[in-house]
Design an enzyme around this catalytic site. Structure first.
Site, PDB file in Angstrom:
ATOM      1  N   HIS A 221      -3.783   6.489  -1.900  1.00  0.00           N
ATOM      2  CA  HIS A 221      -2.635   5.951  -1.588  1.00  0.00           C
ATOM      3  C   HIS A 221      -2.882   4.396  -0.809  1.00  0.00           C
ATOM      4  O   HIS A 221      -2.845   3.172  -1.360  1.00  0.00           O
ATOM      5  CB  HIS A 221      -1.761   6.729  -0.580  1.00  0.00           C
ATOM      6  CG  HIS A 221      -0.570   5.876  -0.078  1.00  0.00           C
ATOM      7  ND1 HIS A 221       0.567   5.978  -0.608  1.00  0.00           N
ATOM      8  CD2 HIS A 221      -0.381   4.859   0.722  1.00  0.00           C
ATOM      9  CE1 HIS A 221       1.572   5.169   0.112  1.00  0.00           C
ATOM     10  NE2 HIS A 221       0.852   4.493   0.795  1.00  0.00           N
ATOM     11  N   GLU A 222      -3.975   4.481   0.036  1.00  0.00           N
ATOM     12  CA  GLU A 222      -4.448   3.270   0.847  1.00  0.00           C
ATOM     13  C   GLU A 222      -5.473   2.180  -0.295  1.00  0.00           C
ATOM     14  O   GLU A 222      -5.192   1.035  -0.107  1.00  0.00           O
ATOM     15  CB  GLU A 222      -5.093   3.585   2.029  1.00  0.00           C
ATOM     16  CG  GLU A 222      -4.147   4.579   3.214  1.00  0.00           C
ATOM     17  CD  GLU A 222      -3.016   3.994   3.368  1.00  0.00           C
ATOM     18  OE1 GLU A 222      -2.748   2.619   3.194  1.00  0.00           O
ATOM     19  OE2 GLU A 222      -2.120   4.946   3.656  1.00  0.00           O
TER      20      GLU A 222
ATOM     21  N   HIS B 252      -2.998   0.164  -2.037  1.00  0.00           N
ATOM     22  CA  HIS B 252      -2.663  -1.065  -1.455  1.00  0.00           C
ATOM     23  C   HIS B 252      -3.741  -2.259  -1.423  1.00  0.00           C
ATOM     24  O   HIS B 252      -3.392  -3.295  -1.511  1.00  0.00           O
ATOM     25  CB  HIS B 252      -2.321  -0.584   0.336  1.00  0.00           C
ATOM     26  CG  HIS B 252      -1.188   0.146   0.355  1.00  0.00           C
ATOM     27  ND1 HIS B 252      -0.228   0.136  -0.465  1.00  0.00           N
ATOM     28  CD2 HIS B 252      -0.882   1.132   1.353  1.00  0.00           C
ATOM     29  CE1 HIS B 252       0.551   1.057   0.065  1.00  0.00           C
ATOM     30  NE2 HIS B 252       0.441   1.411   1.275  1.00  0.00           N
TER      31      HIS B 252
ATOM     32  N   CYS C 141       5.900   5.388   2.369  1.00  0.00           N
ATOM     33  CA  CYS C 141       4.965   4.319   3.225  1.00  0.00           C
ATOM     34  C   CYS C 141       5.721   3.667   4.147  1.00  0.00           C
ATOM     35  O   CYS C 141       6.703   3.413   4.034  1.00  0.00           O
ATOM     36  CB  CYS C 141       4.268   3.447   2.158  1.00  0.00           C
ATOM     37  SG  CYS C 141       3.448   2.341   2.634  1.00  0.00           S
TER      38      CYS C 141
END
Length: 136
Positions: free
Chosen positions: A126-127, A130, A85
């Site tokens: 993945h996002e 977050h 990242c």
């Protein structure tokens, strides 16, 4: 406007706040920042530019698109992988799914439902992590 990438785990320490139409500029800034970092970045969440809103942007081939308030509604085909990242140092092990379905709002805040697979699905997961305060 291209924004500076925020570094460190502290930016992912809390769950993102749902976005509203008043956050439309955040979408533009995220897309601009993603495009400016295309050589090293394929997805971003708003907290990576210092804004704690549930907005992500994804690069899939030549296309970049925004997902506002995304929620994974279905997933299948779990596998282990490593990811890195822009906001964090090094690569980390994680579990992802080969196929996902996501409910979200597009950049015009219209409801959408998408089915994604492969690498695009991995980027989205993945996002969304977050946005959910999950550090990979």
């Amino acid at each position: 406007m291209v924004r500076k990438i925020v570094k460190g785990t502290h930016i992912f320490s809390e769950k993102a706040i749902p976005a509203t139409p008043a956050d439309k500029q955040v979408i533009t800034d995220l897309l601009d920042t993603l495009r400016a970092n295309r050589e090293t970045c394929i997805g971003m969440a708003a907290n990576m530019i210092g804004i704690n809103k549930a907005i992500i942007v994804v690069a899939a081939g030549p296309f970049q698109f925004a997902m506002v308030n995304p929620v994974i509604t279905k997933k299948s085909g779990g596998y282990s992988t490593e990811e890195s990242c822009l906001s964090l140092d090094g690569a980390k092990a994680c579990t992802r799914y080969r196929e996902i379905e996501v409910d979200y709002l597009n950049g015009d805040f219209k409801p959408q439902h998408g089915k994604y697979s492969g690498f695009t699905a991995q980027i989205i997961q993945h996002e969304i992590d977050h946005c959910n305060g999950v550090v990979i």
